[in-house]
Design a protein around this motif. Structure first.
Motif, PDB file in Angstrom:
ATOM      1  N   LEU A 223     -30.120 -16.328 -44.892  1.00 16.51           N
ATOM      2  CA  LEU A 223     -30.261 -15.889 -46.145  1.00 16.51           C
ATOM      3  C   LEU A 223     -29.985 -17.131 -47.077  1.00 16.51           C
ATOM      4  O   LEU A 223     -30.737 -17.361 -48.037  1.00 16.51           O
ATOM      5  CB  LEU A 223     -29.120 -15.028 -46.544  1.00 16.51           C
ATOM      6  CG  LEU A 223     -29.008 -14.591 -48.045  1.00 16.51           C
ATOM      7  CD1 LEU A 223     -30.251 -13.677 -48.458  1.00 16.51           C
ATOM      8  CD2 LEU A 223     -27.848 -13.581 -48.280  1.00 16.51           C
ATOM      9  N   ASP A 256     -13.516 -16.023 -49.946  1.00 18.79           N
ATOM     10  CA  ASP A 256     -14.252 -14.584 -50.004  1.00 18.79           C
ATOM     11  C   ASP A 256     -14.529 -14.040 -51.478  1.00 18.79           C
ATOM     12  O   ASP A 256     -13.582 -13.892 -52.368  1.00 18.79           O
ATOM     13  CB  ASP A 256     -13.062 -13.554 -49.463  1.00 18.79           C
ATOM     14  CG  ASP A 256     -13.783 -12.208 -49.364  1.00 18.79           C
ATOM     15  OD1 ASP A 256     -13.897 -11.750 -47.935  1.00 18.79           O
ATOM     16  OD2 ASP A 256     -13.983 -11.517 -50.374  1.00 18.79           O
ATOM     17  N   LEU A 257     -15.634 -13.727 -51.867  1.00 19.99           N
ATOM     18  CA  LEU A 257     -16.239 -13.481 -53.230  1.00 19.99           C
ATOM     19  C   LEU A 257     -15.197 -11.914 -53.483  1.00 19.99           C
ATOM     20  O   LEU A 257     -15.258 -10.993 -52.619  1.00 19.99           O
ATOM     21  CB  LEU A 257     -17.701 -13.164 -53.366  1.00 19.99           C
ATOM     22  CG  LEU A 257     -18.339 -14.411 -52.842  1.00 19.99           C
ATOM     23  CD1 LEU A 257     -19.909 -13.856 -53.187  1.00 19.99           C
ATOM     24  CD2 LEU A 257     -18.159 -15.498 -53.988  1.00 19.99           C
ATOM     25  N   HIS A 259     -14.834  -8.553 -55.418  1.00 18.21           N
ATOM     26  CA  HIS A 259     -15.569  -7.217 -55.831  1.00 18.21           C
ATOM     27  C   HIS A 259     -16.844  -7.405 -55.484  1.00 18.21           C
ATOM     28  O   HIS A 259     -17.618  -7.153 -56.498  1.00 18.21           O
ATOM     29  CB  HIS A 259     -15.101  -6.855 -57.024  1.00 18.21           C
ATOM     30  CG  HIS A 259     -13.876  -6.668 -57.376  1.00 18.21           C
ATOM     31  ND1 HIS A 259     -12.994  -5.856 -56.841  1.00 18.21           N
ATOM     32  CD2 HIS A 259     -12.903  -7.411 -58.262  1.00 18.21           C
ATOM     33  CE1 HIS A 259     -11.572  -6.020 -56.959  1.00 18.21           C
ATOM     34  NE2 HIS A 259     -11.439  -6.903 -58.242  1.00 18.21           N
ATOM     35  N   PHE A 260     -17.239  -7.821 -54.640  1.00 14.87           N
ATOM     36  CA  PHE A 260     -18.867  -8.020 -54.200  1.00 14.87           C
ATOM     37  C   PHE A 260     -19.425  -6.856 -53.910  1.00 14.87           C
ATOM     38  O   PHE A 260     -20.625  -6.612 -54.192  1.00 14.87           O
ATOM     39  CB  PHE A 260     -19.014  -9.116 -52.976  1.00 14.87           C
ATOM     40  CG  PHE A 260     -20.497  -9.407 -52.888  1.00 14.87           C
ATOM     41  CD1 PHE A 260     -20.950 -10.326 -53.659  1.00 14.87           C
ATOM     42  CD2 PHE A 260     -21.195  -9.088 -51.689  1.00 14.87           C
ATOM     43  CE1 PHE A 260     -22.466 -10.663 -53.665  1.00 14.87           C
ATOM     44  CE2 PHE A 260     -22.362  -9.477 -51.528  1.00 14.87           C
ATOM     45  CZ  PHE A 260     -23.169 -10.103 -52.667  1.00 14.87           C
ATOM     46  N   HIS A 269     -28.815  -4.359 -53.496  1.00 15.68           N
ATOM     47  CA  HIS A 269     -28.639  -5.565 -52.701  1.00 15.68           C
ATOM     48  C   HIS A 269     -29.347  -6.776 -52.789  1.00 15.68           C
ATOM     49  O   HIS A 269     -28.891  -7.705 -52.358  1.00 15.68           O
ATOM     50  CB  HIS A 269     -28.766  -5.000 -51.106  1.00 15.68           C
ATOM     51  CG  HIS A 269     -27.717  -4.260 -50.478  1.00 15.68           C
ATOM     52  ND1 HIS A 269     -27.245  -3.098 -50.986  1.00 15.68           N
ATOM     53  CD2 HIS A 269     -26.713  -4.699 -49.589  1.00 15.68           C
ATOM     54  CE1 HIS A 269     -26.222  -2.697 -50.513  1.00 15.68           C
ATOM     55  NE2 HIS A 269     -25.834  -3.678 -49.249  1.00 15.68           N
ATOM     56  N   GLY A 272     -27.618  -8.798 -54.989  1.00 16.03           N
ATOM     57  CA  GLY A 272     -26.311  -8.872 -54.220  1.00 16.03           C
ATOM     58  C   GLY A 272     -26.657 -10.520 -53.332  1.00 16.03           C
ATOM     59  O   GLY A 272     -26.231 -11.337 -53.139  1.00 16.03           O
ATOM     60  N   LEU A 276     -25.519 -14.334 -53.274  1.00 11.52           N
ATOM     61  CA  LEU A 276     -24.814 -15.087 -52.101  1.00 11.52           C
ATOM     62  C   LEU A 276     -25.483 -16.421 -52.067  1.00 11.52           C
ATOM     63  O   LEU A 276     -24.963 -17.328 -51.833  1.00 11.52           O
ATOM     64  CB  LEU A 276     -24.975 -14.238 -51.003  1.00 11.52           C
ATOM     65  CG  LEU A 276     -24.262 -13.163 -50.839  1.00 11.52           C
ATOM     66  CD1 LEU A 276     -24.530 -12.285 -49.596  1.00 11.52           C
ATOM     67  CD2 LEU A 276     -22.598 -13.491 -50.452  1.00 11.52           C
ATOM     68  N   GLY A 298     -20.082 -11.672 -44.336  1.00 12.99           N
ATOM     69  CA  GLY A 298     -21.072 -11.018 -45.399  1.00 12.99           C
ATOM     70  C   GLY A 298     -20.965 -12.123 -46.552  1.00 12.99           C
ATOM     71  O   GLY A 298     -21.718 -12.636 -46.917  1.00 12.99           O
ATOM     72  N   LYS A 370      -5.666 -12.236 -52.170  1.00 10.32           N
ATOM     73  CA  LYS A 370      -6.369 -11.008 -52.760  1.00 10.32           C
ATOM     74  C   LYS A 370      -5.339 -10.103 -53.242  1.00 10.32           C
ATOM     75  O   LYS A 370      -5.410  -9.424 -54.283  1.00 10.32           O
ATOM     76  CB  LYS A 370      -7.215 -10.284 -51.462  1.00 10.32           C
ATOM     77  CG  LYS A 370      -8.334 -11.181 -51.018  1.00 10.32           C
ATOM     78  CD  LYS A 370      -9.632 -10.491 -51.855  1.00 10.32           C
ATOM     79  CE  LYS A 370     -10.791 -11.114 -51.300  1.00 10.32           C
ATOM     80  NZ  LYS A 370     -11.973 -11.051 -52.291  1.00 10.32           N
ATOM     81  N   ARG A 374      -6.533 -11.575 -56.920  1.00 10.26           N
ATOM     82  CA  ARG A 374      -7.843 -12.251 -56.605  1.00 10.26           C
ATOM     83  C   ARG A 374      -7.898 -13.523 -57.590  1.00 10.26           C
ATOM     84  O   ARG A 374      -7.113 -13.697 -58.379  1.00 10.26           O
ATOM     85  CB  ARG A 374      -8.964 -11.267 -56.864  1.00 10.26           C
ATOM     86  CG  ARG A 374      -9.108 -10.044 -55.635  1.00 10.26           C
ATOM     87  CD  ARG A 374      -9.966  -9.263 -55.817  1.00 10.26           C
ATOM     88  NE  ARG A 374     -10.174  -8.069 -55.059  1.00 10.26           N
ATOM     89  CZ  ARG A 374      -9.317  -7.049 -54.631  1.00 10.26           C
ATOM     90  NH1 ARG A 374      -8.099  -7.065 -55.544  1.00 10.26           N
ATOM     91  NH2 ARG A 374      -9.269  -6.507 -53.523  1.00 10.26           N
TER      92      ARG A 374
HETATM   93  N1  LIG Z   1     -26.251  -8.135 -50.671  1.00 10.86           N
HETATM   94  C1  LIG Z   1     -25.489  -8.280 -49.692  1.00 10.86           C
HETATM   95  N2  LIG Z   1     -24.202  -7.672 -49.483  1.00 10.86           N
HETATM   96  C2  LIG Z   1     -23.529  -8.148 -48.423  1.00 10.86           C
HETATM   97  C3  LIG Z   1     -23.920  -9.023 -47.580  1.00 10.86           C
HETATM   98  N3  LIG Z   1     -22.897  -8.927 -46.504  1.00 10.86           N
HETATM   99  C4  LIG Z   1     -22.236  -8.046 -47.023  1.00 10.86           C
HETATM  100  N4  LIG Z   1     -22.520  -7.408 -47.819  1.00 10.86           N
HETATM  101  C5  LIG Z   1     -21.615  -6.632 -48.746  1.00 10.86           C
HETATM  102  O1  LIG Z   1     -20.337  -7.105 -49.284  1.00 10.86           O
HETATM  103  C6  LIG Z   1     -19.495  -5.983 -49.487  1.00 10.86           C
HETATM  104  C7  LIG Z   1     -17.981  -6.508 -49.241  1.00 10.86           C
HETATM  105  O2  LIG Z   1     -17.546  -5.487 -49.690  1.00 10.86           O
HETATM  106  P1  LIG Z   1     -15.759  -5.370 -49.406  1.00 10.86           P
HETATM  107  O3  LIG Z   1     -15.414  -5.951 -47.979  1.00 10.86           O
HETATM  108  O4  LIG Z   1     -15.374  -3.923 -49.729  1.00 10.86           O
HETATM  109  O5  LIG Z   1     -15.133  -6.610 -50.508  1.00 10.86           O
HETATM  110  P2  LIG Z   1     -15.381  -6.739 -51.932  1.00 10.86           P
HETATM  111  O6  LIG Z   1     -15.900  -5.602 -52.804  1.00 10.86           O
HETATM  112  O7  LIG Z   1     -15.905  -8.024 -52.240  1.00 10.86           O
HETATM  113  O8  LIG Z   1     -13.701  -6.417 -52.394  1.00 10.86           O
HETATM  114  P3  LIG Z   1     -12.558  -7.853 -51.982  1.00 10.86           P
HETATM  115  O9  LIG Z   1     -13.090  -8.724 -51.160  1.00 10.86           O
HETATM  116  O10 LIG Z   1     -11.469  -7.011 -51.889  1.00 10.86           O
HETATM  117  O11 LIG Z   1     -12.509  -8.398 -53.606  1.00 10.86           O
HETATM  118  C8  LIG Z   1     -20.240  -4.853 -48.494  1.00 10.86           C
HETATM  119  O12 LIG Z   1     -20.400  -3.893 -49.718  1.00 10.86           O
HETATM  120  C9  LIG Z   1     -21.085  -5.171 -47.903  1.00 10.86           C
HETATM  121  O13 LIG Z   1     -22.242  -4.507 -47.757  1.00 10.86           O
HETATM  122  C10 LIG Z   1     -25.288  -9.671 -47.636  1.00 10.86           C
HETATM  123  O14 LIG Z   1     -25.945 -10.382 -46.884  1.00 10.86           O
HETATM  124  N5  LIG Z   1     -25.858  -9.112 -48.582  1.00 10.86           N
END
Ligand SMILES: Nc1nc2c(ncn2[C@@H]2O[C@H](COP(=O)(O)OP(=O)(O)OP(=O)(O)O)[C@@H](O)[C@H]2O)c(=O)[nH]1
Length: 383
Positions: A223, A256-257, A259-260, A269, A272, A276, A298, A370, A374
């Motif tokens: 990606l 770590d991003l 609230h991704f 997505h 999303g 990234l 992720g 976190k 955050r």
């Molecule tokens: N679009 C996209 N989403 C991804 C990818 N890899 C992981 N994710 C998403 O990243 C999100 C991570 O969510 P969480 O682990 O709950 O973390 P967060 O929402 O960033 O919350 P915090 O880390 O606690 O701030 C999930 O919804 C995954 O589906 C990717 O390659 N592409």
């Protein structure tokens, strides 16, 4: 051992036809891997040898001019195969100017002996030099393909060089391909070794290139294009070893991003994914040359900061975080605000420090960041 010259020529031609046809079949499936041109080179080589076996039975024009032009064409095909294997533009015109020139000169000099032999040897010698030069450019020095190609071109240069010296010294030089003696046997053996080594070297080169491409693919995140988890961890192991040897500091940061999931949920997505890519690109551009970034998971990135102590790493991560918040991602008309939390761990590694313990510490610090709300970075405990 003295072998029957025409039988030898025939045997070499037969082997070259079989090997060349196999390469052409393989090469047709992947036109850009140089196997098609290598196969065509082997076919030209074998046709040249068939021409030599006809010595005394058909006209000199076929057994000398045409046969040598085919030999030169074979070298031209080997020449263009080298850059083709690396998907570079081959010097088509330069490569095929040699057989053309050879054909013209040999036709003009057909009734002479030394001049036509000298012209043939000098032009073929120059073509081998071009192959040697391109082999040095395109094959990894010290690799198997490089060695085999060097030997192939070297053997040919040696054989042709000796012939040039003999011609210039005025010694009798006429090659009677219908006569069997040591000179003919050695001459055919040199030709056979050239075909085998050059074609084998080109096949090896193609294999080395495919292996290197596969390795690159296996180590890149599809990606974002930055190193993937496997690659960045391999690099961390190397840097840890280096820092230990040189007794210099090494820091890592796990990013770590924040609230991704919300970004995915709100914009989808695909956006999303674009976010990234934006993050990876933005962070990579702001790192120093010696620092590295990889996609650890992720929405998690791992930074390796060689020669940087913990406080320096904390400061750098703070700057990166601020920079990312000032450069939000854009997607389908939306401006998407971004932040990350980070766990930073720095040390001057001792014997017992390893990759796992470093990652665990950075991960703990990330968890603390976190937990602290955050959009911040935390330093791992030193113990
Ligand atoms: N679009 C996209 N989403 C991804 C990818 N890899 C992981 N994710 C998403 O990243 C999100 C991570 O969510 P969480 O682990 O709950 O973390 P967060 O929402 O960033 O919350 P915090 O880390 O606690 O701030 C999930 O919804 C995954 O589906 C990717 O390659 N592409």
């Amino acid at each position: 051992m003295i072998a029957h010259t025409q039988t030898l020529f025939g045997a070499v031609a037969l082997v070259a036809v079989i090997m060349g046809s196999c390469l052409i079949l393989v090469g047709q499936l992947r036109h850009r891997d140089g196997m098609l041109t290598t196969g065509l080179g082997m076919l030209s080589h074998s046709l040249a040898y068939i021409g030599f076996t006809l010595f005394g039975q058909v006209s000199m024009w076929i057994t000398y001019v045409l046969a040598n032009v085919l030999l030169s064409t074979a070298l031209s095909f080997y020449t263009v195969s080298l850059p083709l294997i690396h998907a570079r533009r081959p010097p088509w015109r330069l490569a095929f100017a040699f057989p053309l020139l050879l054909g013209v000169l040999l036709s003009l000099l057909i009734d002479t002996q030394e001049p036509r032999q000298l012209v043939a040897c000098v032009l073929l010698f120059t073509q081998c030099l071009v192959i040697l030069h391109l082999s040095r450019l395109h094959a990894v020095a010290g690799g198997r393909a490089h060695r085999v190609l060097m030997i192939g071109a070297g053997i040919s240069l040696f054989g042709l060089g000796i012939r040039v010296v003999v011609i210039l010294s005025g010694a009798p030089t006429e090659m009677h391909y219908d006569v069997s003696n040591l000179k003919q046997t050695v001459s055919v053996a040199i030709g056979a070794a050239t075909i085998i080594m050059l074609s084998f070297g080109l096949v090896l080169l193609s294999r080395e290139r495919i292996e290197s491409e596969l390795r690159q693919t296996a180590l890149r995140d599809t990606l974002t294009g930055i190193p993937n988890r496997l690659a960045i961890l391999e690099q961390l192991a190397d840097e840890l070893e280096r820092a230990r040897r040189q007794r210099i500091p090494l820091s890592i940061a796990m990013l770590d991003l924040d609230h991704f999931k919300q970004i995915n949920d709100s914009y989808g997505h695909l956006i999303g994914d674009a976010v990234l890519m934006h993050c990876a690109d933005h962070l990579q551009q702001r790192l120093r040359r010696n620092d590295s970034i990889g996609r650890y998971g992720g929405e998690e990135f791992l930074l390796i900061l060689p020669g940087t102590d913990a406080s320096g790493a904390l400061e750098l991560v703070d700057q990166l975080r601020q920079s990312l918040t000032q450069h939000p991602a854009q997607g389908e008309g939306h401006v998407i605000a971004l932040s990350f939390s980070a766990g930073v761990h720095g040390l001057t590694p001792a014997e017992h420090d390893d990759v796992t313990s470093m990652l665990l510490k950075a991960d703990k610090a990330l968890y603390a960041a976190k937990h602290a709300g955050r959009n911040t970075q935390m330093l791992a405990a030193t113990s």
